[in-house]
Design a protein around this motif. Structure first.
Motif, PDB file in Angstrom:
ATOM      1  N   VAL A 186       0.857  -1.181   0.000  1.00  0.00           N
ATOM      2  CA  VAL A 186       0.000   0.000   0.000  1.00  0.00           C
ATOM      3  C   VAL A 186       0.893   1.231   0.000  1.00  0.00           C
ATOM      4  O   VAL A 186       2.046   1.183   0.433  1.00  0.00           O
ATOM      5  CB  VAL A 186      -0.952   0.019   1.214  1.00  0.00           C
ATOM      6  CG1 VAL A 186      -1.994  -1.071   1.088  1.00  0.00           C
ATOM      7  CG2 VAL A 186      -0.183  -0.130   2.523  1.00  0.00           C
ATOM      8  N   MET A 187       0.336   2.335  -0.489  1.00  0.00           N
ATOM      9  CA  MET A 187       1.145   3.543  -0.687  1.00  0.00           C
ATOM     10  C   MET A 187       0.388   4.787  -0.254  1.00  0.00           C
ATOM     11  O   MET A 187      -0.740   5.023  -0.704  1.00  0.00           O
ATOM     12  CB  MET A 187       1.525   3.665  -2.171  1.00  0.00           C
ATOM     13  CG  MET A 187       2.338   4.887  -2.539  1.00  0.00           C
ATOM     14  SD  MET A 187       2.541   4.966  -4.340  1.00  0.00           S
ATOM     15  CE  MET A 187       3.948   6.061  -4.466  1.00  0.00           C
ATOM     16  N   SER A 223      -1.295   5.788   2.252  1.00  0.00           N
ATOM     17  CA  SER A 223      -2.679   5.593   2.683  1.00  0.00           C
ATOM     18  C   SER A 223      -3.050   6.545   3.816  1.00  0.00           C
ATOM     19  O   SER A 223      -2.172   7.022   4.549  1.00  0.00           O
ATOM     20  CB  SER A 223      -2.879   4.150   3.148  1.00  0.00           C
ATOM     21  OG  SER A 223      -2.020   3.864   4.234  1.00  0.00           O
ATOM     22  N   GLN A 255       0.811   0.897   6.748  1.00  0.00           N
ATOM     23  CA  GLN A 255       1.833   0.673   5.714  1.00  0.00           C
ATOM     24  C   GLN A 255       3.004  -0.153   6.249  1.00  0.00           C
ATOM     25  O   GLN A 255       3.508  -1.044   5.565  1.00  0.00           O
ATOM     26  CB  GLN A 255       2.314   2.011   5.164  1.00  0.00           C
ATOM     27  CG  GLN A 255       1.197   2.785   4.457  1.00  0.00           C
ATOM     28  CD  GLN A 255       1.686   4.068   3.834  1.00  0.00           C
ATOM     29  OE1 GLN A 255       2.292   4.062   2.764  1.00  0.00           O
ATOM     30  NE2 GLN A 255       1.431   5.186   4.487  1.00  0.00           N
ATOM     31  N   ASN A 303       3.272  -3.636   4.320  1.00  0.00           N
ATOM     32  CA  ASN A 303       4.443  -3.675   3.455  1.00  0.00           C
ATOM     33  C   ASN A 303       5.600  -4.444   4.076  1.00  0.00           C
ATOM     34  O   ASN A 303       6.361  -5.108   3.371  1.00  0.00           O
ATOM     35  CB  ASN A 303       4.897  -2.259   3.109  1.00  0.00           C
ATOM     36  CG  ASN A 303       3.867  -1.493   2.292  1.00  0.00           C
ATOM     37  OD1 ASN A 303       2.874  -2.057   1.847  1.00  0.00           O
ATOM     38  ND2 ASN A 303       4.090  -0.199   2.131  1.00  0.00           N
ATOM     39  N   ARG A 309       1.587  10.432   5.892  1.00  0.00           N
ATOM     40  CA  ARG A 309       1.403   9.241   5.044  1.00  0.00           C
ATOM     41  C   ARG A 309       2.615   8.953   4.168  1.00  0.00           C
ATOM     42  O   ARG A 309       2.931   7.786   3.908  1.00  0.00           O
ATOM     43  CB  ARG A 309       0.148   9.390   4.183  1.00  0.00           C
ATOM     44  CG  ARG A 309       0.169  10.558   3.231  1.00  0.00           C
ATOM     45  CD  ARG A 309      -1.179  10.740   2.538  1.00  0.00           C
ATOM     46  NE  ARG A 309      -1.144  11.893   1.667  1.00  0.00           N
ATOM     47  CZ  ARG A 309      -1.551  11.885   0.402  1.00  0.00           C
ATOM     48  NH1 ARG A 309      -2.018  10.772  -0.135  1.00  0.00           N
ATOM     49  NH2 ARG A 309      -1.502  12.962  -0.329  1.00  0.00           N
ATOM     50  N   TYR A 314       5.085   5.743   4.404  1.00  0.00           N
ATOM     51  CA  TYR A 314       5.407   4.933   3.222  1.00  0.00           C
ATOM     52  C   TYR A 314       6.914   4.754   3.096  1.00  0.00           C
ATOM     53  O   TYR A 314       7.415   3.636   2.881  1.00  0.00           O
ATOM     54  CB  TYR A 314       4.847   5.601   1.966  1.00  0.00           C
ATOM     55  CG  TYR A 314       5.213   4.894   0.678  1.00  0.00           C
ATOM     56  CD1 TYR A 314       4.678   3.643   0.379  1.00  0.00           C
ATOM     57  CD2 TYR A 314       6.105   5.468  -0.230  1.00  0.00           C
ATOM     58  CE1 TYR A 314       5.021   2.980  -0.802  1.00  0.00           C
ATOM     59  CE2 TYR A 314       6.441   4.819  -1.409  1.00  0.00           C
ATOM     60  CZ  TYR A 314       5.900   3.579  -1.695  1.00  0.00           C
ATOM     61  OH  TYR A 314       6.245   2.927  -2.846  1.00  0.00           O
ATOM     62  N   SER A 350       8.298   2.248   5.540  1.00  0.00           N
ATOM     63  CA  SER A 350       7.974   0.861   5.184  1.00  0.00           C
ATOM     64  C   SER A 350       8.849   0.355   4.044  1.00  0.00           C
ATOM     65  O   SER A 350       9.207  -0.828   3.994  1.00  0.00           O
ATOM     66  CB  SER A 350       6.490   0.734   4.813  1.00  0.00           C
ATOM     67  OG  SER A 350       6.202   1.286   3.536  1.00  0.00           O
TER      68      SER A 350
END
Length: 315
Positions: A112-113, A115, A127, A131, A178, A182, A185
């Protein structure tokens, strides 16, 4: 022996496709697991690997959607797996262990990116949980099924440069960003490969991390189009305008190369980019030093094992 972050002259590049990477390579009899293997670059990886003769297992949070996306591709099986739920990871791995069929490659392509702030499990940031921690638990639970010579491929991103591991607050309990989440992760993906390779090489299991390149896929679903326009990614109609975007076939190439290239035989623990071993750099293409630091990698492994309760490579 660890592998240096130095180019090896692969002969491939940014425009190489997954099918081109596998040209002349027969994967008949090989078994491969591809998380996220029914969407985006994961789907293209599944398609290329299956076309080369491998049997592919595709875990999916949405099995029906996966089955529809993979219809017509021979040699592919799906099963339910939610990487945000460690109980689901344990159940999926348990079914594989009951079957007893071994794997020659595990490609961790799901993710996921950027989010919105979301908590899963005991309050983990989504994430980092999906991830990294979900994949960490999955690979460690499947450790008994990895053949000698197997490769584990962690799909990271150039976004790892955004943030190292936030040791004092990895789950963003003191304010959420967010993009920083990311980036953390994606750093975790690289560090995971670094230490997994250190633990697994004596039993013949090697690990790689990589940046697949920029590709417009459902991964960007949490980024509003207006924001993508401002960043210069797409126009108002959603069409790519940045000249560095790859096709999904090109985006799948580096992870496919990592899993099966004979040029990487005897190597591992490195970060790849454009079907090549990347250099450690301060900015731009390549890998940031914080993501390939073996001490940081060992520290993250210990944290991840404590959080998930799984440590299959040291059991």
């Amino acid at each position: 022996m660890s592998t240096p972050q130095q180019a090896i002259g692969s002969g491939f590049g940014a425009t190489t496709t997954a099918a081109e990477v596998l040209d002349g390579i027969d994967l008949t009899g090989k078994r491969v697991l591809v998380t996220g293997g029914y969407s985006g670059i994961g789907l293209e990886t599944t398609r290329a690997v299956a076309a080369a003769g491998a049997h592919v297992v595709v875990p999916a949070r949405r099995p029906k959607v996966a089955a529809e996306a993979l219809a017509g591709i021979a040699g592919v099986a799906t099963d339910e797996l939610d990487l945000a739920d460690l109980g689901s990871v344990e159940a999926f791995a348990g079914r594989r262990l009951d079957e007893g069929a071994r794997f020659d490659a595990v490609i961790d392509s799901a993710g996921v990116m950027a989010s919105p702030e979301t908590r899963v499990g005991p309050g983990w940031e989504l994430q980092f949980a999906v991830n990294h921690l979900g994949h960490f638990a999955l690979v460690n639970r499947l450790a008994p099924l990895l053949n000698e010579g197997a490769r584990v491929v962690a799909v990271s991103s150039g976004g790892h440069r955004i943030s190292p591991i936030r040791w004092d607050d990895p789950h963003f309990e003191r304010g959420y960003d967010r993009w920083e989440a990311y980036g953390q992760s994606k750093t975790a993906n690289v560090l995971f490969a670094v230490h997994l390779d250190a633990l697994g090489r004596d039993r013949g299991v090697r690990a790689f991390a990589l940046h697949p390149g920029g590709i417009l896929t459902p991964l960007q679903r949490h980024i509003p189009r207006e924001e993508q326009v401002v960043m210069g990614w797409v126009d108002a109609d959603g069409n790519a305008v940045a000249d560095w975007f790859k096709t999904t076939e090109q985006g799948a190439a580096t992870q496919t190369w990592a899993a099966f290239s004979p040029r990487l035989e005897g190597m591992g623990g490195v970060y790849l980019e454009d079907c090549e071993v990347a250099a450690v750099t301060g900015d731009g293409p390549g890998v940031a030093a914080h993501a390939v630091d073996p001490e940081q990698a060992a520290r993250l492994w210990d944290l991840s094992a404590a959080l998930t309760g799984v440590d299959g490579f040291r059991a």
